[in-house]
Design an enzyme around this catalytic site. Structure first.
Site, mmCIF file in Angstrom:
data_model
loop_
_atom_site.group_PDB
_atom_site.id
_atom_site.type_symbol
_atom_site.label_atom_id
_atom_site.label_comp_id
_atom_site.label_asym_id
_atom_site.label_seq_id
_atom_site.Cartn_x
_atom_site.Cartn_y
_atom_site.Cartn_z
ATOM 1 N N MET A 30 -6.847 -24.615 -38.209
ATOM 2 C CA MET A 30 -7.588 -25.604 -39.007
ATOM 3 C C MET A 30 -9.096 -25.377 -38.831
ATOM 4 O O MET A 30 -9.896 -26.271 -39.108
ATOM 5 C CB MET A 30 -7.183 -27.019 -38.600
ATOM 6 C CG MET A 30 -5.707 -27.279 -38.897
ATOM 7 S SD MET A 30 -5.335 -28.993 -39.243
ATOM 8 C CE MET A 30 -5.808 -29.743 -37.717
ATOM 9 N N GLY A 31 -9.471 -24.181 -38.374
ATOM 10 C CA GLY A 31 -10.884 -23.858 -38.261
ATOM 11 C C GLY A 31 -11.531 -24.473 -37.039
ATOM 12 O O GLY A 31 -10.859 -24.871 -36.092
ATOM 13 N N LEU A 33 -13.265 -22.826 -34.868
ATOM 14 C CA LEU A 33 -12.610 -21.911 -33.930
ATOM 15 C C LEU A 33 -13.299 -21.871 -32.573
ATOM 16 O O LEU A 33 -14.521 -21.996 -32.486
ATOM 17 C CB LEU A 33 -12.565 -20.511 -34.546
ATOM 18 C CG LEU A 33 -11.877 -20.459 -35.914
ATOM 19 C CD1 LEU A 33 -11.920 -19.039 -36.464
ATOM 20 C CD2 LEU A 33 -10.431 -20.943 -35.839
ATOM 21 N N HIS A 34 -12.498 -21.704 -31.540
ATOM 22 C CA HIS A 34 -13.008 -21.604 -30.174
ATOM 23 C C HIS A 34 -12.288 -20.463 -29.466
ATOM 24 O O HIS A 34 -11.462 -19.747 -30.076
ATOM 25 C CB HIS A 34 -12.847 -22.946 -29.440
ATOM 26 C CG HIS A 34 -11.476 -23.522 -29.538
ATOM 27 N ND1 HIS A 34 -10.373 -22.911 -28.974
ATOM 28 C CD2 HIS A 34 -11.017 -24.644 -30.158
ATOM 29 C CE1 HIS A 34 -9.304 -23.644 -29.217
ATOM 30 N NE2 HIS A 34 -9.651 -24.692 -29.955
ATOM 31 N N GLY A 36 -9.848 -20.363 -27.514
ATOM 32 C CA GLY A 36 -8.382 -20.413 -27.591
ATOM 33 C C GLY A 36 -7.882 -19.745 -28.860
ATOM 34 O O GLY A 36 -6.915 -18.968 -28.834
ATOM 35 N N HIS A 37 -8.538 -20.015 -29.997
ATOM 36 C CA HIS A 37 -8.124 -19.363 -31.252
ATOM 37 C C HIS A 37 -8.328 -17.849 -31.166
ATOM 38 O O HIS A 37 -7.513 -17.067 -31.661
ATOM 39 C CB HIS A 37 -8.956 -19.883 -32.427
ATOM 40 C CG HIS A 37 -8.731 -21.323 -32.767
ATOM 41 N ND1 HIS A 37 -9.674 -22.292 -32.550
ATOM 42 C CD2 HIS A 37 -7.665 -21.955 -33.314
ATOM 43 C CE1 HIS A 37 -9.203 -23.460 -32.954
ATOM 44 N NE2 HIS A 37 -7.991 -23.289 -33.427
ATOM 45 N N GLN A 61 -1.126 -33.661 -42.266
ATOM 46 C CA GLN A 61 -0.730 -33.865 -40.870
ATOM 47 C C GLN A 61 -1.611 -34.883 -40.151
ATOM 48 O O GLN A 61 -1.471 -35.080 -38.944
ATOM 49 C CB GLN A 61 -0.683 -32.544 -40.116
ATOM 50 C CG GLN A 61 -2.019 -31.886 -39.833
ATOM 51 C CD GLN A 61 -1.842 -30.495 -39.256
ATOM 52 O OE1 GLN A 61 -1.492 -29.555 -39.956
ATOM 53 N NE2 GLN A 61 -2.089 -30.340 -37.961
ATOM 54 N N LYS A 151 -0.724 -24.731 -26.218
ATOM 55 C CA LYS A 151 -1.338 -26.041 -25.946
ATOM 56 C C LYS A 151 -0.638 -27.130 -26.760
ATOM 57 O O LYS A 151 -0.422 -28.227 -26.283
ATOM 58 C CB LYS A 151 -2.832 -26.045 -26.242
ATOM 59 C CG LYS A 151 -3.471 -27.365 -25.793
ATOM 60 C CD LYS A 151 -4.944 -27.358 -25.920
ATOM 61 C CE LYS A 151 -5.394 -27.646 -27.319
ATOM 62 N NZ LYS A 151 -5.081 -29.019 -27.774
ATOM 63 N N GLN A 155 4.548 -28.748 -31.028
ATOM 64 C CA GLN A 155 4.402 -28.100 -32.338
ATOM 65 C C GLN A 155 5.061 -26.712 -32.324
ATOM 66 O O GLN A 155 5.770 -26.337 -33.272
ATOM 67 C CB GLN A 155 2.906 -27.975 -32.666
ATOM 68 C CG GLN A 155 2.601 -27.061 -33.832
ATOM 69 C CD GLN A 155 1.134 -27.037 -34.211
ATOM 70 O OE1 GLN A 155 0.647 -27.959 -34.830
ATOM 71 N NE2 GLN A 155 0.419 -25.985 -33.844
HETATM 72 O O1 PAF Z 1 -2.332 -26.089 -34.655
HETATM 73 C C1 PAF Z 1 -2.996 -26.221 -35.703
HETATM 74 O O2 PAF Z 1 -4.193 -25.892 -35.769
HETATM 75 C C2 PAF Z 1 -2.328 -26.802 -36.931
HETATM 76 O O3 PAF Z 1 -1.423 -27.796 -36.600
HETATM 77 C C3 PAF Z 1 -1.672 -25.731 -37.815
HETATM 78 C C4 PAF Z 1 -0.529 -25.037 -37.097
HETATM 79 C C5 PAF Z 1 -2.701 -24.693 -38.231
HETATM 80 C C6 PAF Z 1 -1.101 -26.367 -39.077
HETATM 81 O O4 PAF Z 1 -2.084 -26.990 -39.825
#
Ligand code: PAF
Length: 284
Positions: A30-31, A33-34, A36-37, A61, A151, A155
């Site tokens: 979801m952008g 970014l840090h 972890g991404h 969500q 984390k 999910q």
């Molecule tokens: O973990 C996330 O950033 C979001 O839940 C995801 C998996 C990109 C879905 O929008």
């Protein structure tokens, strides 16, 4: 780095790669970014010939409109980071691309059971929103592998379950949580913390570690460990939603014979809602 935004553009790019016999790993985000991404991207690069990252703040969500409106959006910074990380394509679709018939009418994906416990209890509808968007993104991107952080452990399990149940020809890779030096897990939501709260925040990880250490020392009264860890969080200024010991495979309450466990917590600190978890393997 390619910058597809439409369904046709992303389909053409990954279709061309697939026809050339090249593999694709996908990192949905979801952008904002840090580190972890970037670790997810690094893992993806080790798995496939090409890496696609999506940035899409998924309204479906968010069960709280104010949370959605406040969610940090940093597209220029994200693009620069991904370019530097060697990503092949950054897919930044509009909601109309992801949900062609609008969000109210969008077909929903539900993963019963797993979606209604823990975070699902406190964020009704959240995991249906996640499941729905990842299925849409999987079908738009059509990768061989998709990469998610541990984390968001609940999910990750929900996504693994739906991939199995719906027979997606897709491998799901979970990547270990990346932490700051003091133990706080990297999260876009950390930016909601004031400097004082930021100093308190690592107590969440320490509380999880305290439960893990108690279990590794032989304590098996999980509810007493959970209760004392929750009190520890309250004393540090948190408002805990849950802190529990669960079976790692399906998040059912842990029983004495279970060997693979997960300690998971969600707690509010000021304006931030923080989640974290750690794994425990018990010897037979
Ligand atoms: O973990 C996330 O950033 C979001 O839940 C995801 C998996 C990109 C879905 O929008």
């Amino acid at each position: 780095m390619l910058l597809p935004v439409t369904r046709e553009e992303i389909g053409d790019i990954t279709g061309r790669w697939r026809r050339a016999g090249e593999t694709v790993a996908f990192v949905p985000t979801m952008g904002n970014l840090h580190v972890g991404h970037l670790e997810l991207v690094r893992a993806a690069r080790g798995l496939a010939d090409h890496v696609v990252v999506s940035v899409f703040v998924n309204p479906l969500q968010f069960n709280d409109g104010a949370d959605l409106a406040a969610y940090p959006r940093t597209p220029e910074e994200d693009r620069a980071l991904l370019e530097a990380a060697g990503v092949d394509a950054l897919f930044m679709p509009d909601a109309a691309v992801v949900y062609p018939h609008g969000m109210a009418e969008a077909t929903r994906i539900e993963v019963p059971g797993l979606s209604t416990i823990l975070c699902g209890e406190f964020r009704p509808g959240h995991f249906a929103g996640v499941a729905t968007v990842v299925v849409a993104l999987f079908n738009l991107v059509r990768s061989d592998t998709a990469v998610f952080g541990e984390k968001d452990y609940q999910q990750l399990l929900i996504i693994r379950r739906l991939v199995e149940d719906l027979h997606f020809p897709l491998r799901i890779l979970g990547v270990a949580t990346v932490r700051e030096e003091d133990g706080l897990a990297y999260s876009s939501r950390n930016r909601y913390l004031t400097p004082t709260e930021r100093r308190q925040a690592p107590e969440l990880y320490r509380a999880l570690c305290g439960v893990r250490d108690g279990i590794l020392e032989g304590r098996r009264n999980y509810s007493s460990l959970e209760e004392s860890a929750q009190r520890r969080l309250e004393a540090a200024g948190f408002r805990p939603e849950y802190l529990v010991v669960r079976r790692a495979a399906d998040l059912a309450p842990a029983e004495s014979g279970d060997r693979e466990l997960r300690v998971l917590a969600a707690a509010r600190l000021g304006k931030a809602r923080l989640i974290d978890n750690i794994g425990i393997t018990l010897r037979a």
